[in-house]
Write an enzyme that holds these catalytic residues in place. Structure first.
Site, PDB file in Angstrom:
ATOM      1  CG  ASP A  13      -1.873  -1.184   1.204  1.00 12.96           C
ATOM      2  OD1 ASP A  13      -2.193  -1.686   0.116  1.00 12.96           O
ATOM      3  OD2 ASP A  13      -2.258  -1.623   2.303  1.00 12.96           O
ATOM      4  CE  LYS A  16       2.373  -2.387  -4.354  1.00  9.27           C
ATOM      5  NZ  LYS A  16       2.123  -2.051  -2.948  1.00  9.27           N
ATOM      6  N   GLY A  40      -4.525  -4.219  -3.845  1.00 11.30           N
ATOM      7  CA  GLY A  40      -5.515  -3.179  -4.135  1.00 11.30           C
ATOM      8  C   GLY A  40      -4.732  -1.948  -4.522  1.00 11.30           C
ATOM      9  CG  HIS A  41      -1.954  -1.993  -7.037  1.00  6.09           C
ATOM     10  ND1 HIS A  41      -1.028  -2.532  -7.895  1.00  6.09           N
ATOM     11  CD2 HIS A  41      -1.683  -2.528  -5.811  1.00  6.09           C
ATOM     12  CE1 HIS A  41      -0.239  -3.359  -7.223  1.00  6.09           C
ATOM     13  NE2 HIS A  41      -0.630  -3.387  -5.965  1.00  6.09           N
ATOM     14  CD  GLN A 222       0.814  -8.818  -2.533  1.00  5.79           C
ATOM     15  OE1 GLN A 222       1.483  -9.498  -3.263  1.00  5.79           O
ATOM     16  NE2 GLN A 222      -0.439  -8.523  -2.830  1.00  5.79           N
TER      17      GLN A 222
HETATM   18  P1  GDP Z   1      -0.755   0.369  -3.543  1.00  4.42           P
HETATM   19  O1  GDP Z   1      -1.336  -0.907  -3.085  1.00  4.42           O
HETATM   20  O2  GDP Z   1       0.729   0.439  -3.326  1.00  4.42           O
HETATM   21  O3  GDP Z   1      -1.125   0.716  -4.968  1.00  4.42           O
HETATM   22  O4  GDP Z   1      -1.388   1.500  -2.616  1.00  4.42           O
HETATM   23  P2  GDP Z   1      -2.946   1.624  -2.190  1.00  4.42           P
HETATM   24  O5  GDP Z   1      -3.721   2.082  -3.344  1.00  4.42           O
HETATM   25  O6  GDP Z   1      -3.404   0.387  -1.509  1.00  4.42           O
HETATM   26  O7  GDP Z   1      -2.823   2.718  -1.042  1.00  4.42           O
HETATM   27  C1  GDP Z   1      -2.314   3.970  -1.272  1.00  4.42           C
HETATM   28  C2  GDP Z   1      -3.381   5.003  -0.898  1.00  4.42           C
HETATM   29  O8  GDP Z   1      -2.787   6.275  -0.793  1.00  4.42           O
HETATM   30  C3  GDP Z   1      -4.464   5.158  -1.960  1.00  4.42           C
HETATM   31  O9  GDP Z   1      -5.667   5.492  -1.330  1.00  4.42           O
HETATM   32  C4  GDP Z   1      -3.964   6.321  -2.809  1.00  4.42           C
HETATM   33  O10 GDP Z   1      -5.007   7.015  -3.470  1.00  4.42           O
HETATM   34  C5  GDP Z   1      -3.335   7.175  -1.765  1.00  4.42           C
HETATM   35  N1  GDP Z   1      -2.180   7.983  -2.190  1.00  4.42           N
HETATM   36  C6  GDP Z   1      -1.200   7.682  -3.057  1.00  4.42           C
HETATM   37  N2  GDP Z   1      -0.276   8.662  -3.082  1.00  4.42           N
HETATM   38  C7  GDP Z   1      -0.671   9.595  -2.191  1.00  4.42           C
HETATM   39  C8  GDP Z   1      -0.119  10.827  -1.725  1.00  4.42           C
HETATM   40  O11 GDP Z   1       0.960  11.261  -2.127  1.00  4.42           O
HETATM   41  N3  GDP Z   1      -0.824  11.508  -0.788  1.00  4.42           N
HETATM   42  C9  GDP Z   1      -2.016  11.049  -0.297  1.00  4.42           C
HETATM   43  N4  GDP Z   1      -2.636  11.775   0.635  1.00  4.42           N
HETATM   44  N5  GDP Z   1      -2.563   9.891  -0.696  1.00  4.42           N
HETATM   45  C10 GDP Z   1      -1.887   9.169  -1.621  1.00  4.42           C
HETATM   46  P1  IMO Z   2      -0.871  -4.154  -2.277  1.00  4.11           P
HETATM   47  O1  IMO Z   2      -0.408  -4.704  -3.612  1.00  4.11           O
HETATM   48  C1  IMO Z   2      -0.990  -4.593   2.055  1.00  4.11           C
HETATM   49  C2  IMO Z   2      -1.095  -8.673   3.655  1.00  4.11           C
HETATM   50  C3  IMO Z   2      -2.369  -9.132   4.338  1.00  4.11           C
HETATM   51  C4  IMO Z   2      -1.805 -10.152   5.317  1.00  4.11           C
HETATM   52  C5  IMO Z   2      -0.663 -10.784   4.528  1.00  4.11           C
HETATM   53  C6  IMO Z   2      -1.051 -12.082   3.831  1.00  4.11           C
HETATM   54  O2  IMO Z   2      -2.178  -3.438  -2.351  1.00  4.11           O
HETATM   55  O3  IMO Z   2       0.203  -3.374  -1.623  1.00  4.11           O
HETATM   56  P2  IMO Z   2      -2.626 -12.779   1.805  1.00  4.11           P
HETATM   57  O4  IMO Z   2      -3.973 -12.297   1.393  1.00  4.11           O
HETATM   58  O5  IMO Z   2      -1.573 -12.535   0.781  1.00  4.11           O
HETATM   59  O6  IMO Z   2      -2.647 -14.175   2.319  1.00  4.11           O
HETATM   60  O7  IMO Z   2      -2.239 -11.868   3.086  1.00  4.11           O
HETATM   61  O8  IMO Z   2      -0.282  -9.829   3.552  1.00  4.11           O
HETATM   62  N1  IMO Z   2      -1.302  -8.166   2.276  1.00  4.11           N
HETATM   63  C7  IMO Z   2      -1.223  -6.866   1.948  1.00  4.11           C
HETATM   64  N2  IMO Z   2      -1.049  -5.768   2.716  1.00  4.11           N
HETATM   65  N3  IMO Z   2      -1.085  -4.468   0.716  1.00  4.11           N
HETATM   66  C8  IMO Z   2      -1.236  -5.564  -0.063  1.00  4.11           C
HETATM   67  O9  IMO Z   2      -1.181  -5.494  -1.410  1.00  4.11           O
HETATM   68  C9  IMO Z   2      -1.357  -6.831   0.550  1.00  4.11           C
HETATM   69  N4  IMO Z   2      -1.528  -8.086   0.089  1.00  4.11           N
HETATM   70  C10 IMO Z   2      -1.488  -8.896   1.158  1.00  4.11           C
HETATM   71  O10 IMO Z   2      -3.002  -8.070   4.992  1.00  4.11           O
HETATM   72  O11 IMO Z   2      -1.235  -9.492   6.417  1.00  4.11           O
HETATM   73 MG    MG Z   3      -2.866  -1.606  -1.834  1.00  7.71          MG
END
Ligand code: GDP
Ligand code: IMO
Ligand code: MG
Length: 428
Positions: A13, A16, A40-41, A222
């Site tokens: 998270d 990415k 979840g991207h 991840q």
């Molecule tokens: P990912 O899994 O690495 O793609 O990241 P996620 O989407 O799960 O989580 C990142 C969260 O931060 C999302 O809700 C994005 O919209 C948000 N986000 C990304 N970059 C920024 C930033 O620079 N500032 C803020 N406030 N939110 C951001």
């Molecule tokens: P992105 O790509 C954050 C965590 C889960 C759990 C562990 C194992 O959005 O960054 P699994 O479902 O793989 O058996 O879970 O890994 N986890 C993540 N945490 N971002 C993710 O993906 C994750 N994918 C799995 O919360 O602790």
């Molecule tokens: Mg994510």
């Protein structure tokens, strides 16, 4: 041409999805190489937020090919939902999405097994997203799995039934009660839907593209601290989230890899169980969660929050050979008077460690912090490095000094446009 890689350096998270979307126009192809719908991207542009789980984050750039590589585990039901959600927003993925025939299929019983194994762990739960990731990779390694290419074979249904039977035996052993019927119907319908997509040998697709001068961006899922080998085992996911996963998950040789972009938040979060040395259980942690909207993009669960952890970041940089760093969510720290960074861990025996201990127990170690001043101003109007407040420069300089890697991007908001590029470094 070469493959550049974007990898999460923390516990996932990091942002990415946003950065892949920003970088994608510099490439001809974007490819996912591991993980599955546990990811979840999120990306945002034109006032709309999109969350992708299995479809690569280059999908909104029409001229770019998007690849789901052989290292991915694919849930056809979630895939169908993603495709339909995109279609409602006038995004047609059919023409520029390619799915590896060697990617593994997640069956409905894999999800049930995930839940069953978690339940059996009592207070040692991993906090899995319960998307069936672990059990699907388990079947892959046990050489029992069903691959995406198999859906086109005549004996697909027989093979599906045979594997389900094996899974049922395990579920019965655990006396786990379940209802498969509804899930199974949705699955079989989703298989028919999946068949209509470009299911190809992406190993040739990617390598031929490279040979013909197309550059590829590999999109990690991840983060390194969740890697099956290098993360905080057993509180990890079931794939290699680190650089090696690119070679095994796409079929490209290491010699093709050029830039390794390591992405991290200006602080830390973790969702699910497992050690997290800098976790804050106080108002500051709550503030980070509220301002950063730290709730899971896949499960909606509140993310655990804490200060930046340099030993962990250095470790991730070391194992991945990171060439450039991207720092996300700087804006979340706008109102903080001071910002802390963990530089070392003080262990229960009084020793100080700069390396991550084996069997890390965060209850038994205490982070040693370095404190820096906050910038205490909004970053909304900041468009380039020169306009950044002095205290933000100080923070970046400190991190570059500690990590010995330059910071190429600072992100100051979720939108595509809220991205500041370092003019001294080249991207793509
Ligand atoms: P990912 O899994 O690495 O793609 O990241 P996620 O989407 O799960 O989580 C990142 C969260 O931060 C999302 O809700 C994005 O919209 C948000 N986000 C990304 N970059 C920024 C930033 O620079 N500032 C803020 N406030 N939110 C951001
Ligand atoms: P992105 O790509 C954050 C965590 C889960 C759990 C562990 C194992 O959005 O960054 P699994 O479902 O793989 O058996 O879970 O890994 N986890 C993540 N945490 N971002 C993710 O993906 C994750 N994918 C799995 O919360 O602790
Ligand atoms: Mg994510």
């Amino acid at each position: 041409m070469s493959v550049d890689v974007l990898l999460g350096l923390q516990w996932g998270d990091e942002g990415k999805g946003k950065i892949v979307d920003v970088m994608a126009p510099r490439y001809g192809m974007v490819a996912r190489f591991q993980g599955g719908p546990n990811a979840g991207h999120t990306l945002e542009f034109d006032g709309i937020k999109h969350v992708l789980h299995q479809i690569p984050s280059g999908i909104f750039r029409k001229d770019i090919k998007n690849v789901i590589g052989n290292g991915v585990v694919l849930d056809p039901v979630i895939f169908r939902r993603e495709v339909e959600a995109l279609r409602e927003r006038q995004v047609d993925v059919r023409s520029n999405l390619y799915i590896s025939n060697k990617a593994q299929l997640i069956l409905p019983t894999h999800g049930l097994l995930d839940a069953c194994y978690e339940q059996s762990k009592g207070n040692q739960k991993i906090g899995s997203t319960l998307k069936g990731i672990g059990p699907t990779y388990q079947d892959k390694i046990a050489r029992l799995g069903i691959r995406v290419g198999d859906v086109l074979e005549d004996d697909f249904t027989d093979r599906y039934r045979a594997l389900v039977e094996k899974h049922r035996n395990i579920l019965d052993y655990y006396q786990y009660s379940y209802d498969l019927e509804e899930r199974e119907q949705a699955f079989l319908e989703a298989i028919e839907h999946l068949k209509t997509f470009n299911i190809v040998d992406t190993v040739y697709l990617v390598n031929n593209a490279l040979r013909h001068g197309v550059s590829v961006l590999a999109e990690g899922a991840q983060g390194s601290m969740l890697d099956i080998d290098f993360g905080s085992y057993p509180f990890v996911t079931s794939s290699n989230t680190m650089i090696a996963g690119v070679c095994s998950g796409l079929g490209v040789p290491p010699s093709r890899i050029r830039q390794v972009y390591g992405i991290f938040k200006a602080y830390c979060t973790r969702v699910g169980s497992g050690p997290f040395p800098t976790e804050l259980h106080d108002d500051t942690g709550e503030r980070l969660r509220e301002i950063g909207r730290e709730f899971g993009a896949t499960t909606g669960r509140p993310r655990r929050c804490g200060w930046l952890d340099l030993p962990a970041l250095k470790y991730a940089i070391m194992i991945n050979g990171v060439t450039q760093l991207f720092m996300m969510k700087a804006d979340v720290l706008n109102d903080f008077e001071e910002i802390k960074v963990c530089t070392r861990y003080k262990l229960s025996d009084g020793q100080v460690a700069e390396e991550i201990p084996y069997n890390i127990d965060h209850h038994k170690l205490e982070p040693v912090y370095h404190t820096l001043p906050g910038w205490e101003q909004q970053l909304n109007g900041v468009k380039d490095f020169d306009q950044m407040p002095g205290a933000l420069h100080t923070y970046l300089d400190y991190l570059e000094q500690e990590l010995q890697i330059p910071i190429g991007i600072v992100s100051v908001g979720p939108d595509r446009t809220q991205t500041i590029l370092n003019p001294e470094l080249s991207l793509g």
